[in-house]
Design a protein around this motif. Structure first.
Motif, PDB file in Angstrom:
ATOM      1  N   ALA A   1       0.842  -1.028   0.047  1.00 44.89           N
ATOM      2  CA  ALA A   1      -0.069  -0.190  -0.021  1.00 44.89           C
ATOM      3  C   ALA A   1       0.882   1.114  -0.176  1.00 44.89           C
ATOM      4  CB  ALA A   1      -0.852   0.001   1.098  1.00 44.89           C
ATOM      5  N   VAL A   2       0.338   2.349  -0.378  1.00 41.82           N
ATOM      6  CA  VAL A   2       1.049   3.592  -0.342  1.00 41.82           C
ATOM      7  C   VAL A   2       0.352   4.519   0.797  1.00 41.82           C
ATOM      8  CG1 VAL A   2       1.594   5.513  -1.634  1.00 41.82           C
ATOM      9  CG2 VAL A   2       1.463   3.436  -2.809  1.00 41.82           C
ATOM     10  N   THR A   3       1.179   5.218   1.726  1.00 47.88           N
ATOM     11  CA  THR A   3       0.996   6.063   2.498  1.00 47.88           C
ATOM     12  C   THR A   3       0.480   7.234   2.118  1.00 47.88           C
ATOM     13  OG1 THR A   3       2.997   6.760   3.329  1.00 47.88           O
ATOM     14  CG2 THR A   3       2.464   4.811   4.215  1.00 47.88           C
ATOM     15  N   PRO A   4      -0.365   8.059   2.846  1.00 46.47           N
ATOM     16  CA  PRO A   4      -0.468   9.552   2.202  1.00 46.47           C
ATOM     17  C   PRO A   4       0.460  10.329   1.888  1.00 46.47           C
ATOM     18  CG  PRO A   4      -1.819   8.987   4.296  1.00 46.47           C
ATOM     19  CD  PRO A   4      -0.917   7.870   4.268  1.00 46.47           C
ATOM     20  N   ASP A   5       1.793  10.049   2.517  1.00 46.13           N
ATOM     21  CA  ASP A   5       2.859  10.819   1.831  1.00 46.13           C
ATOM     22  C   ASP A   5       3.775   9.982   0.912  1.00 46.13           C
ATOM     23  OD1 ASP A   5       3.509   8.743   3.974  1.00 46.13           O
ATOM     24  OD2 ASP A   5       5.029  10.354   5.019  1.00 46.13           O
ATOM     25  N   GLY A   6       3.084   9.182   0.316  1.00 42.61           N
ATOM     26  CA  GLY A   6       3.840   8.406  -0.924  1.00 42.61           C
ATOM     27  C   GLY A   6       4.720   7.317  -0.615  1.00 42.61           C
TER      28      GLY A   6
ATOM     29  N   GLY B   1       3.574  -2.439   3.939  1.00 43.02           N
ATOM     30  CA  GLY B   1       2.803  -3.910   3.611  1.00 43.02           C
ATOM     31  C   GLY B   1       1.125  -3.472   3.697  1.00 43.02           C
ATOM     32  N   ARG B   2       0.592  -4.048   3.115  1.00 43.18           N
ATOM     33  CA  ARG B   2      -1.142  -3.980   2.809  1.00 43.18           C
ATOM     34  C   ARG B   2      -1.814  -4.152   4.277  1.00 43.18           C
ATOM     35  NH1 ARG B   2      -4.937  -1.869   0.563  1.00 43.18           N
ATOM     36  NH2 ARG B   2      -3.534  -0.956  -0.826  1.00 43.18           N
ATOM     37  N   ALA B   3      -1.366  -5.354   4.888  1.00 44.14           N
ATOM     38  CA  ALA B   3      -1.820  -5.627   6.225  1.00 44.14           C
ATOM     39  C   ALA B   3      -1.847  -4.468   7.260  1.00 44.14           C
ATOM     40  CB  ALA B   3      -1.188  -6.989   6.620  1.00 44.14           C
ATOM     41  N   GLN B   4      -0.545  -3.810   7.336  1.00 42.80           N
ATOM     42  CA  GLN B   4      -0.229  -2.810   8.204  1.00 42.80           C
ATOM     43  C   GLN B   4      -1.375  -1.528   7.906  1.00 42.80           C
ATOM     44  OE1 GLN B   4       2.577  -5.042   7.710  1.00 42.80           O
ATOM     45  NE2 GLN B   4       1.332  -5.753   9.134  1.00 42.80           N
ATOM     46  N   ALA B   5      -1.333  -1.260   6.499  1.00 47.33           N
ATOM     47  CA  ALA B   5      -2.320  -0.171   6.145  1.00 47.33           C
ATOM     48  C   ALA B   5      -3.670  -0.655   6.579  1.00 47.33           C
ATOM     49  CB  ALA B   5      -2.241  -0.091   4.722  1.00 47.33           C
ATOM     50  N   MET B   6      -4.101  -1.690   6.471  1.00 38.63           N
ATOM     51  CA  MET B   6      -5.447  -2.244   6.833  1.00 38.63           C
ATOM     52  C   MET B   6      -5.755  -2.387   8.256  1.00 38.63           C
ATOM     53  SD  MET B   6      -7.071  -5.257   8.347  1.00 38.63           S
ATOM     54  CE  MET B   6      -6.149  -6.593   7.754  1.00 38.63           C
ATOM     55  N   GLN B   7      -4.612  -2.506   8.980  1.00 39.10           N
ATOM     56  CA  GLN B   7      -4.787  -2.450  10.581  1.00 39.10           C
ATOM     57  C   GLN B   7      -4.619  -1.138  11.030  1.00 39.10           C
ATOM     58  OE1 GLN B   7      -1.174  -4.509  11.197  1.00 39.10           O
ATOM     59  NE2 GLN B   7      -1.936  -6.781  10.837  1.00 39.10           N
ATOM     60  N   ALA B   8      -3.983  -0.046  10.283  1.00 44.78           N
ATOM     61  CA  ALA B   8      -4.025   1.219  10.681  1.00 44.78           C
ATOM     62  C   ALA B   8      -5.523   1.707  10.452  1.00 44.78           C
ATOM     63  CB  ALA B   8      -3.151   2.066   9.649  1.00 44.78           C
ATOM     64  N   GLU B   9      -6.235   1.315   9.233  1.00 46.24           N
ATOM     65  CA  GLU B   9      -7.485   1.697   9.390  1.00 46.24           C
ATOM     66  C   GLU B   9      -8.588   1.239  10.358  1.00 46.24           C
ATOM     67  OE1 GLU B   9      -7.516   0.300   5.380  1.00 46.24           O
ATOM     68  OE2 GLU B   9      -7.929   2.449   4.550  1.00 46.24           O
ATOM     69  N   ALA B  10      -8.441   0.029  10.599  1.00 43.78           N
ATOM     70  CA  ALA B  10      -8.933  -0.608  11.955  1.00 43.78           C
ATOM     71  C   ALA B  10      -8.805   0.402  13.183  1.00 43.78           C
ATOM     72  CB  ALA B  10      -8.544  -2.008  12.162  1.00 43.78           C
ATOM     73  N   ALA B  11      -7.426   0.886  13.264  1.00 45.41           N
ATOM     74  CA  ALA B  11      -7.060   1.512  14.567  1.00 45.41           C
ATOM     75  C   ALA B  11      -7.809   3.096  14.389  1.00 45.41           C
ATOM     76  CB  ALA B  11      -5.577   1.636  14.716  1.00 45.41           C
TER      77      ALA B  11
ATOM     78  N   THR C   1     -12.585   7.840  -9.543  1.00 47.28           N
ATOM     79  CA  THR C   1     -11.855   6.973  -8.862  1.00 47.28           C
ATOM     80  C   THR C   1     -10.832   7.356  -7.901  1.00 47.28           C
ATOM     81  OG1 THR C   1     -10.163   7.174 -10.651  1.00 47.28           O
ATOM     82  CG2 THR C   1     -12.057   5.661 -11.340  1.00 47.28           C
ATOM     83  N   GLU C   2     -10.177   6.308  -6.918  1.00 47.73           N
ATOM     84  CA  GLU C   2      -9.416   6.824  -5.956  1.00 47.73           C
ATOM     85  C   GLU C   2      -8.670   5.579  -5.569  1.00 47.73           C
ATOM     86  OE1 GLU C   2      -9.400   8.531  -1.433  1.00 47.73           O
ATOM     87  OE2 GLU C   2     -11.086   8.854  -2.779  1.00 47.73           O
ATOM     88  N   GLY C   3      -7.238   5.639  -5.749  1.00 49.00           N
ATOM     89  CA  GLY C   3      -6.512   4.475  -5.317  1.00 49.00           C
ATOM     90  C   GLY C   3      -4.899   5.296  -5.280  1.00 49.00           C
ATOM     91  N   TYR C   4      -3.769   4.203  -5.940  1.00 51.21           N
ATOM     92  CA  TYR C   4      -2.610   4.607  -5.619  1.00 51.21           C
ATOM     93  C   TYR C   4      -1.837   4.044  -6.729  1.00 51.21           C
ATOM     94  CZ  TYR C   4      -2.728  -0.176  -3.642  1.00 51.21           C
ATOM     95  OH  TYR C   4      -2.987  -1.488  -3.601  1.00 51.21           O
ATOM     96  N   GLU C   5      -0.715   4.212  -7.190  1.00 54.32           N
ATOM     97  CA  GLU C   5       0.290   3.749  -7.941  1.00 54.32           C
ATOM     98  C   GLU C   5       1.386   3.418  -7.149  1.00 54.32           C
ATOM     99  OE1 GLU C   5       0.986   5.923 -11.615  1.00 54.32           O
ATOM    100  OE2 GLU C   5      -0.712   7.353 -10.911  1.00 54.32           O
ATOM    101  N   ILE C   6       2.007   1.986  -7.919  1.00 56.47           N
ATOM    102  CA  ILE C   6       3.351   1.585  -7.428  1.00 56.47           C
ATOM    103  C   ILE C   6       3.673   1.035  -8.685  1.00 56.47           C
ATOM    104  CG2 ILE C   6       4.646   0.028  -5.970  1.00 56.47           C
ATOM    105  CD1 ILE C   6       2.239   0.098  -3.941  1.00 56.47           C
ATOM    106  N   HIS C   7       4.764   1.383  -9.237  1.00 59.09           N
ATOM    107  CA  HIS C   7       5.444   0.963 -10.369  1.00 59.09           C
ATOM    108  C   HIS C   7       6.672   1.344 -10.627  1.00 59.09           C
ATOM    109  CE1 HIS C   7       4.107   4.535 -12.940  1.00 59.09           C
ATOM    110  NE2 HIS C   7       2.952   4.397 -12.122  1.00 59.09           N
ATOM    111  N   MET C   8       7.608   0.439 -11.532  1.00 61.39           N
ATOM    112  CA  MET C   8       8.858   0.992 -11.785  1.00 61.39           C
ATOM    113  C   MET C   8       8.884   1.799 -13.109  1.00 61.39           C
ATOM    114  SD  MET C   8      10.740  -0.037  -9.196  1.00 61.39           S
ATOM    115  CE  MET C   8      12.450  -0.137  -9.596  1.00 61.39           C
ATOM    116  N   GLY C   9       8.159   1.191 -14.060  1.00 59.09           N
ATOM    117  CA  GLY C   9       8.080   1.738 -15.555  1.00 59.09           C
ATOM    118  C   GLY C   9       7.441   2.836 -15.615  1.00 59.09           C
ATOM    119  N   GLN C  10       7.734   3.678 -16.530  1.00 57.18           N
ATOM    120  CA  GLN C  10       7.031   4.815 -17.242  1.00 57.18           C
ATOM    121  C   GLN C  10       6.464   4.513 -18.541  1.00 57.18           C
ATOM    122  OE1 GLN C  10       6.469   7.481 -15.467  1.00 57.18           O
ATOM    123  NE2 GLN C  10       7.686   6.656 -13.697  1.00 57.18           N
TER     124      GLN C  10
END
Length: 501
Positions: A47-52, A56-66, A391-400
């Motif tokens: 996952a991507v944090t608000p500051d880019g 791990g996605r599990a910790q992002a999900m756990q943060a939302e639970a908190a 739409t709302e989401g995030y990008e994680i990629h090496m290529g352009q």
């Protein structure tokens, strides 16, 4: 100083991530400031944090639970496997290189300082820290330099709850063996046992509970029932990759190609959760059958997975699928594969894509990680049915990727911190579409528009109203909290942690 509790498991996918999320939600409901923490995570679902920054996605999900925003300090080390023996190391949210398993083992001691820096900084802002271990603490070959299980628990002085998965079978042996393979000081750190995913009559289990307590000298604090929590998981052992609705009962069928380095499969959870939709992860062209939509997902190793895809005969199958007028969607690495060429600037390796989109991709060392939102603008072909959707989401990629001048972009995106500046994302040609945006279907309206368009192609209607990712997630958190309060000894847990209620 924050109180701590650490969740360790007898194996991977025993339920540590969801159990930690449940504790985060319960502590939040009970009025505490709580944050999750996992020092080292190995996963291709991130996952991507608000500051880019990437975690791990599990910790992002756990943060939302908190009830707090995902923070890179919650997961300072993320390992993203890119071969059978090596991984990309993401340190404090940024990639720092590729390491073999042996090279990483030698590096772990120097990484401990980064782990503790992140932990203490985060803990200073919380009442409670919920720490998640990785795999099993009884991996005796890895114990000497451990920084994620008992090694970390000792450094931060965390009591441990050990969880085992009864659905796999052999849970008593797994619990007993894990405890007894540990050193005496480590055994003393375990304050209780939990049995997860139980089905049946608890009375039949009770003799075993009494015996395992006697054998390990550890109390069983809970037996958690087998329930479906519609929450994101990150493990390659996830049931989502194996489970599908019966195709005979489905109105729509979706096939996702299960690439060897499949990443961020949680993108498709909203489709899998939709009524009368059968979504399956396929490993061979023959499994695609009469699917209404074919998806090429993200990949950690796009060039290698593209070579695998061709070797399996998927390239011909995908082209034939598109030629039949049925829609094809590529996300991130899958989008890159649908293009004309893919080239790694550092190695000079170049490969021909599937040629279904007028796109050329170049891979650079720098990784793009950004949270983004936008509006779908596809003007023609099948994907125009989604035009106007937000739409709302995030990008994680090496290529352009460079899109041909005559191509129709899929959507206009803006970074979350710079909503005024828009840029093109993705490309559409007829029924073929590609996009870099992970989380494309998190908004219910986008998913509904897609499913209605797929049904209309068959002369049918899709009648169901769907829930957004946030709505489904909140339901999952409520069920987690309810399950823990009914089947786990929270009073004893608070005592173990030294928290007065």
């Amino acid at each position: 100083m924050a109180k701590t509790i650490m969740i360790q498991g007898t194996c991977s996918n025993a339920g540590k991530s969801l159990f930690a999320a449940a504790l985060c939600r319960v502590f939040r409901e009970d009025g505490y400031r709580v944050a999750p923490f996992k020092s080292q995570n190995m996963a291709l679902n991130s996952a991507v944090t608000p500051d880019g920054l990437e975690i791990g996605r599990a910790q992002a999900m756990q943060a939302e639970a908190a009830g707090i925003a995902p923070d890179v300090r919650m997961n300072p080390i993320l390992l993203k496997p890119n071969s059978d023996t090596g991984s990309q190391l993401v340190l404090c949210g940024k990639p720092v290189g590729d390491y073999s398993a042996v090279e990483y083992q030698k590096k772990k001691k120097e990484l401990l300082s980064e782990v503790l820096k992140a932990y203490h900084s985060l803990a200073a802002e919380q009442d409670i820290m919920v720490i998640e271990g990785a795999g099993s603490p009884a991996e005796i070959n890895l114990r000497a330099d451990d920084i994620v299980n008992m090694g970390l628990a000792e450094v931060v002085d965390a009591p441990v709850i050990l969880i085992g998965d009864i659905d796999r079978g052999g849970v008593f042996a797994a619990l007993y063996g894990t405890v007894k393979l540990l050193a005496e000081a480590e055994q003393a750190r375990i304050k209780g046992l939990v049995i997860n995913k139980f089905r049946g009559d608890i009375k039949i289990l009770e003799p075993g509970l009494r015996e395992i307590e006697a054998l390990t000298e550890k109390p069983v604090l809970g037996v958690l029932p087998y329930r479906h929590f519609d929450l994101e998981d990150e493990d390659s052992l996830s049931e989502r990759l194996r489970k599908t609705k019966a195709e005979a009962e489905a109105l729509l069928r979706i096939a996702v190609i299960r690439l060897p380095r499949l990443s961020n499969f949680t993108d498709f959870d909203p489709l899998q959760a939709a009524p009368e939709v059968a979504l399956s992860y396929v490993k061979s062209p023959a499994e695609i059958g009469a699917a209404d939509l074919l998806i090429l997902p993200g990949s950690k190793s796009t060039l290698e997975d593209l070579a695998w895809l061709k070797a399996q005969g998927f390239d011909t199958c995908i082209r034939d699928f598109a030629a039949s007028g049925r829609p094809v969607l590529g996300i991130c690495g899958g989008y890159q594969m649908l293009g004309e060429t893919l080239r790694d600037k550092e190695s000079g390796i170049e490969a021909a894509g599937l040629g279904l989109l007028p796109v050329d991709t170049v891979f650079y060392a720098a990784k793009q990680t950004v949270c983004a939102s936008g509006t779908i603008t596809a003007a023609s072909g099948f994907w125009a049915a989604l035009a106007g959707q937000k739409t709302e989401g995030y990008e994680i990629h090496m290529g352009q990727s460079r899109i041909g001048k005559e191509a129709d972009c899929f959507q206009r995106l803006s970074a979350r911190e710079d909503s005024e500046r828009q840029r093109a994302d993705g490309c559409t040609t007829g029924a073929v579409c590609g996009s870099y945006l992970h989380g494309l279907f998190d908004e219910a309206a986008v998913t509904e528009a897609l499913l209605k368009a797929l049904a209309a192609r068959k002369g049918l209607s899709y009648p169901h109203r769907l829930k957004s990712r946030r709505e489904r997630q909140e339901e999952g958190f409520r069920l987690l909290s309810q399950t823990l309060r009914e089947h786990f000894d929270l009073r004893e847990l608070y005592r173990i942690m030294g928290v007065e209620r």
